[in-house]
Each structure stands twice: as structure tokens, then as C-alpha cells.
Design a protein around this motif. Structure first.
Motif, PDB file in Angstrom:
ATOM      1  N   GLY A 388       0.691  -1.250   0.036  1.00  7.29           N
ATOM      2  CA  GLY A 388      -0.035  -0.041  -0.078  1.00  7.29           C
ATOM      3  C   GLY A 388       0.784   1.171  -0.165  1.00  7.29           C
ATOM      4  N   ARG A 389       1.734   1.329   0.966  1.00  2.00           N
ATOM      5  CA  ARG A 389       2.646   2.602   0.792  1.00  2.00           C
ATOM      6  C   ARG A 389       3.250   2.663  -0.288  1.00  2.00           C
ATOM      7  NH1 ARG A 389       6.136   1.217   5.091  1.00  2.00           N
ATOM      8  NH2 ARG A 389       6.636   3.362   5.501  1.00  2.00           N
ATOM      9  N   ALA A 390       4.072   1.632  -0.977  1.00  2.00           N
ATOM     10  CA  ALA A 390       4.849   1.606  -1.958  1.00  2.00           C
ATOM     11  C   ALA A 390       4.174   2.220  -3.198  1.00  2.00           C
ATOM     12  CB  ALA A 390       5.549   0.397  -2.164  1.00  2.00           C
ATOM     13  N   THR A 391       2.877   1.608  -3.346  1.00  2.13           N
ATOM     14  CA  THR A 391       2.079   2.087  -4.137  1.00  2.13           C
ATOM     15  C   THR A 391       1.567   3.556  -4.166  1.00  2.13           C
ATOM     16  OG1 THR A 391       0.904  -0.117  -4.575  1.00  2.13           O
ATOM     17  CG2 THR A 391      -0.382   1.919  -5.127  1.00  2.13           C
ATOM     18  N   SER A 392       1.451   4.098  -3.126  1.00  2.71           N
ATOM     19  CA  SER A 392       1.035   5.772  -2.864  1.00  2.71           C
ATOM     20  C   SER A 392       2.177   6.470  -3.472  1.00  2.71           C
ATOM     21  CB  SER A 392       0.858   5.986  -1.296  1.00  2.71           C
ATOM     22  OG  SER A 392      -0.162   5.131  -0.898  1.00  2.71           O
ATOM     23  N   LEU A 393       3.449   6.296  -3.137  1.00  2.00           N
ATOM     24  CA  LEU A 393       4.635   6.945  -3.416  1.00  2.00           C
ATOM     25  C   LEU A 393       4.700   6.897  -5.175  1.00  2.00           C
ATOM     26  CD1 LEU A 393       7.129   8.957  -3.050  1.00  2.00           C
ATOM     27  CD2 LEU A 393       8.377   6.602  -2.374  1.00  2.00           C
ATOM     28  N   GLY A 394       4.668   5.685  -5.513  1.00  2.00           N
ATOM     29  CA  GLY A 394       4.803   5.298  -6.893  1.00  2.00           C
ATOM     30  C   GLY A 394       4.020   5.987  -7.860  1.00  2.00           C
ATOM     31  N   SER A 395       2.583   5.901  -7.389  1.00  2.00           N
ATOM     32  CA  SER A 395       1.382   6.364  -8.099  1.00  2.00           C
ATOM     33  C   SER A 395       1.442   7.877  -8.225  1.00  2.00           C
ATOM     34  CB  SER A 395      -0.001   5.881  -7.499  1.00  2.00           C
ATOM     35  OG  SER A 395       0.157   4.694  -7.557  1.00  2.00           O
ATOM     36  N   VAL A 396       1.702   8.602  -7.059  1.00  2.00           N
ATOM     37  CA  VAL A 396       1.909  10.084  -6.886  1.00  2.00           C
ATOM     38  C   VAL A 396       3.107  10.539  -8.061  1.00  2.00           C
ATOM     39  CG1 VAL A 396       2.907  12.137  -5.771  1.00  2.00           C
ATOM     40  CG2 VAL A 396       1.048  10.215  -4.702  1.00  2.00           C
ATOM     41  N   VAL A 397       4.313   9.933  -7.934  1.00  2.00           N
ATOM     42  CA  VAL A 397       5.292  10.381  -8.937  1.00  2.00           C
ATOM     43  C   VAL A 397       4.772  10.180 -10.457  1.00  2.00           C
ATOM     44  CG1 VAL A 397       7.623  10.014  -9.579  1.00  2.00           C
ATOM     45  CG2 VAL A 397       7.067  10.063  -7.170  1.00  2.00           C
ATOM     46  N   GLN A 398       4.478   9.028 -10.638  1.00  2.00           N
ATOM     47  CA  GLN A 398       3.748   8.462 -12.087  1.00  2.00           C
ATOM     48  C   GLN A 398       2.888   9.596 -12.440  1.00  2.00           C
ATOM     49  OE1 GLN A 398       2.675   4.385 -11.764  1.00  2.00           O
ATOM     50  NE2 GLN A 398       4.763   3.890 -10.996  1.00  2.00           N
ATOM     51  N   GLN A 399       1.832   9.712 -11.684  1.00  2.00           N
ATOM     52  CA  GLN A 399       0.818  10.735 -12.161  1.00  2.00           C
ATOM     53  C   GLN A 399       1.230  11.942 -12.334  1.00  2.00           C
ATOM     54  OE1 GLN A 399      -2.157   9.762 -13.442  1.00  2.00           O
ATOM     55  NE2 GLN A 399      -1.873   7.514 -12.819  1.00  2.00           N
ATOM     56  N   MET A 400       1.953  12.429 -11.354  1.00  2.00           N
ATOM     57  CA  MET A 400       2.250  14.055 -11.458  1.00  2.00           C
ATOM     58  C   MET A 400       3.340  14.069 -12.613  1.00  2.00           C
ATOM     59  SD  MET A 400       1.297  15.926  -9.609  1.00  2.00           S
ATOM     60  CE  MET A 400       0.268  15.949  -7.902  1.00  2.00           C
TER      61      MET A 400
END
Length: 465
Positions: A388-400
Motif C-alpha cells: 500500500g505505501r509503495a503504491t502510494s509513492l509510486g502512483s503520486v510520482v507517476q501521475q504527476m
């Protein structure tokens, strides 16, 4: 439910949400010139409608992992689908660029929880050896959207009205909620810990202010000074977050994951590639309609070629990764993907339509390989409890990064138009924008070169087609 059936069915259910989101994204960009006329705005200014969606993602993606761990992935997933559908109906009812941007922000809130939580669900169900296969199951229905959406959106925009395109999400969303209730277990971590509200505010407001400021820096909607002030405030808040995260016991966006080589290459290296990838859906329909004078339907018939190229490559991804490994694929294919994106800037009046179609086809071929490889490798060395935590960071950077691609493309397009002295966008204004965003793909190479030759081998070996 047998494990083999679950590994097949769950990704397809999550794909319903990705299909809905992808249809929405691809239809909107096809209809941008028509929306601009109805709103009385410049077509390039409509990028704020795309950026506002990414802002919704940026604000709420960081907490999606915690909410999934706390309340259950199924609960959050189906709630997110409902929010996305409500935002779609608000888009259809919008009468100005301001209200449309607000509706897109609400859609972004739904998308922020929908796709990342869907990936968490898949990660917890599918064995690592089957992960690439599951990602392909997930990707194939989502790939149908870029093929169908431009044609459908172009037809509706040309022959009916662009507002009708947002009603497409309603039946797909209802189906997704039904299948989620029926087939997905409400999994969650027993003790996710307290939510990091300080980190949430610093990262969410910082990222949103920086991206919004960059998107408004052309001075069309607010003064350039206001846009620069937003950029400065956003950058300062992000710096404060980095300092805060180094001292917090359990930060919302844990930057320590970036010490893992495969994760770092997927997130940071992938973010460079995604800048170019995010710009193409915005630039391509504009170049065909505003630059070459095509109708929305004609434009859609060409832009769908990218999806066909992507579908073909997805069928080869498992074989390519098994044969060459992640490091080799990500290094060399970054070059091919960057060239394929930049090649879309070669369109000129009088160019044969079949040649444009072929160029767009290859514009989807190589980026699809890069996209799937990056998304598969991100979990290569992540434990289940950290998903969950790894997905949060990865998704923020990717979407930004995707949103930044739209911003960069809009800025370069405006500079090119001003340099040529054009009062309206012309075909010759587009090639610098495509060239600029294509170069970003090359920027991922220094990061992926640092991977070991056997990086992600457990996943690559499990890629059996």
C-alpha cells in the motif's frame, strides 16, 4: 475460488475501472477543440481540465494505500468508482471552464483511489511468478479504450455533442461496482497505523500548487506572477516534506523505498518517460484538428492507431522480458520510445493519411513495452505488507509526471506559437513540442543503467506469455 481463476478474474475486474478511466481520458482530449469553442477559450488553455484531474490524483493518491489498509481494499475501490461516475456527470453539466475543471478534480479524487487500490488488490492475490501475466490481463481491456475512445469520442463530438461522452462512464461504473461486490475479498492490513496528516498536507498541497503554477504560467487564466508564486510555494512545501519524511517514523510517502534499485528505476526513471507519454494524448488530437484541419472523427480514426500498436506489443512483452531482462529492455527501448513520440511532430499539410497512421501506430508500439515493463518491475522487491505505501509513492510520482508532460507540452507549444508570430495554432507550432517531450524518454536511461543485469528476474522469469 481456485487461485488460477482468481489470478485471471480479479485483474479483469480491476480493468473495468481502468477501462472507464482510460475511455474518459482519451475521449476528452479528442473533444478539447469543441469544448474550447463552447467555453470561449483557447484550445491550449483546456489543458487545465487535464491538469485539474491530475491535481485530484495528487491530493488523494497518498492516502489511498492507508485507506485500503484501514477500511479494506474492496470498500475503497467501489467507493472510488462511484465518485468517478459522479464527477463524470458533473463534467457533462459544466457550462464554463471553471466548473469543468472542478468536475475533473472530483473525477481525479475517484481515480486517485481507483487505480492504485486496484493494483494493491492484484498484488495481494497474484503470485509474483504470475505478475507479468496478470498485468497483461489487466492491460488488454484497458488498451481497448484508447482504440475505441477516439473513434467514439470523435463521432459523438462531430455528429452529436461532446457532453454525451461523459455518460459512457455510467454503465461501466455500475458494472464495476457489481463485479467488485461479487468477486473481490475485502482484504486489509490488520494494523495500518495512524495516518500521517502532516505529511499528507505538505505533499498534497505542495505537489498540487507546483503543478498548477506550471500549468498557468502562460498567463492565459491568471497573471504570470501569480503562477510563479504558486510554483515557489509548491516547491518550498515539497522541500519541507522531504526534510519531514527523513525524520518521521512512518511518513505518508516513504522516500526510503527509493533505495530499492528496481523501485527507484521504475518510479524515478519511469517518471522521465511518462512526461513524454502524458503529453502525446494532449498534443496529438490538437495537432490533427487545429494544425491539419481534421474533424474530431477524422482525428479519432488516426489517434486510435497508437492503441493498436500498443496491443500488438503487449502480446510480445512477456517474451521480450524473459529473453532480455528488465535492464536491457528499459535502456534500449527508451530510445525507441522517445523517437516514436518525437516522430509525431513530423506531420505536415498534404502528408498521406496512411503515413500519419503508420507513424502514430509506432508511437504506441514502443511506449507500450516501456509502460508495461516499468509497471511490472515496480513490485519486484516489495514485500506484501509494504504494497500500500509503495503504491502510494509510486502512483503520486507517476501521475504527476503524466500531468507534467501536459504542462511542458503546453508551454513549448505556446512558446513555438509566439516565436512564429501566429495568432492561432498552426501545424508548424507542434514539432518543437513533440521533440521536447520525446527527449524526456532519454532521461530515464542514466537511472535504469544502474540496475544489475538480473534485476527483477523473478518477475521476468515468470513471464510465460
Amino acid at each position: 475460488m481456485p487461485l488460477a481463476i482468481r489470478a485471471f478474474l480479479v485483474p479483469l475486474i480491476v480493468a473495468c475501472a481502468m477501462f472507464m478511466e482510460s475511455v474518459d481520458a482519451n475521449i476528452i482530449v479528442t473533444a478539447l477543440p469543441s469544448m474550447a469553442r463552447d467555453f470561449g477559450s483557447d484550445p491550449v488553455a483546456l489543458k487545465i481540465g487535464i491538469i485539474s484531474y491530475v491535481m485530484g490524483l495528487g491530493v488523494f493518491i497518498p492516502v489511498c494505500g492507508w485507506f485500503a489498509d484501514r477500511f479494506g481494499a474492496r470498500t475503497i475501490f467501489r467507493t472510488a468508482i462511484g465518485i468517478f461516475v459522479v464527477g463524470s456527470l458533473m463534467c457533462a453539466a459544466s457550462r464554463s471552464l471553471d466548473t469543468f475543471s472542478l468536475a475533473r478534480f472530483i473525477q481525479g479524487v475517484g481515480g486517485a483511489m481507483m487505480v492504485p487500490v486496484g493494483r494493491i488488490i492484484i498484488f495481494r492475490v497474484v503470485p509474483k511468478a504470475e505478475f507479468v501475466r496478470a498485468m497483461n490481463y489487466l492491460s488488454m481491456p484497458a488498451l481497448l479504450a484508447p482504440a475505441v475512445a477516439p473513434l467514439l469520442g470523435g463521432f459523438i463530438t462531430t455528429y452529436l455533442h461532446w457532453r454525451l461522452i461523459f455518460f459512457i462512464n455510467v454503465p461501466v461504473g455500475i458494472l464495476g461496482i457489481y463485479l467488485t461486490n461479487k468477486h473481490i475479498v475485502n482484504s486489509h492490513e490488520p494494523h495500518p497505523g495512524p495516518l500521517d496528516w502532516v505529511g499528507f498536507l505538505l505533499s498534497a498541497v505542495g505537489a498540487s500548487a507546483l503543478l498548477l503554477g506550471l500549468s498557468l504560467i502562460d498567463g492565459q487564466l491568471v497573471s504570470a506572477r501569480t503562477a510563479i508564486e504558486l510554483c515557489v510555494v509548491g516547491a518550498l512545501l515539497l522541500v519541507l516534506y522531504v526534510l519531514y519524511a527523513q525524520r518521521a517514523a512512518r511518513p505518508l510517502l516513504d522516500l526510503a523505498f527509493l533505495r530499492i534499485p528496481t523501485y527507484r528505476a521504475s518510479v524515478l526513471g519511469g517518471s522521465m518517460f511518462r512526461i513524454g507519454l502524458g503529453a502525446v494524448p494532449f498534443l496529438l488530437p490538437l495537432s490533427l484538428q487545429e494544425g491539419l484541419g481534421m474533424s474530431a472523427f477524422q482525428s479519432g480514426a488516426i489517434t486510435c492507431a497508437s492503441a493498436f500498436g500498443g496491443m500488438f506489443m503487449r502480446s510480445l512483452t512477456s517474451t521480450v522480458l524473459r529473453r532480455y531482462g528488465f535492464r536491457t529492455v528499459l535502456i534500449y527501448n527508451a530510445v525507441f520510445a522517445g523517437i516514436a513520440i518525437a516522430a509525431c511532430g513530423t506531420f505536415v499539410p498534404g502528408m498521406p493519411v496512411w503515413l500519419i497512421w503508420v507513424i502514430v501506430l509506432f508511437g504506441g508500439f514502443f511506449p507500450a513495452l516501456q509502460f508495461t515493463s516499468l509497471n511490472s518491475m515496480i513490485y519486484a522487491d516489495i514485500d506484501s505488507r509494504d504494497a500500500g505505501r509503495a503504491t502510494s509513492l509510486g502512483s503520486v510520482v507517476q501521475q504527476m509526471s503524466l500531468g507534467l508532460g501536459v504542462t511542458v507540452a503546453g508551454i513549448v507549444l505556446q512558446i513555438s506559437r509566439a516565436a512564429h508570430g501566429h495568432s492561432h495554432i498552426m501545424w508548424s507550432d507542434f514539432w518543437p513540442a513533440f521533440a521536447a517531450v520525446g527527449l524526456f524518454s532519454f532521461g530515464s536511461i542514466p537511472i535504469t543503467r544502474r540496475l544489475s543485469a538480473n534485476a527483477g528476474d523473478e518477475i521476468a522469469r515468470g513471464a510465460r506469455g
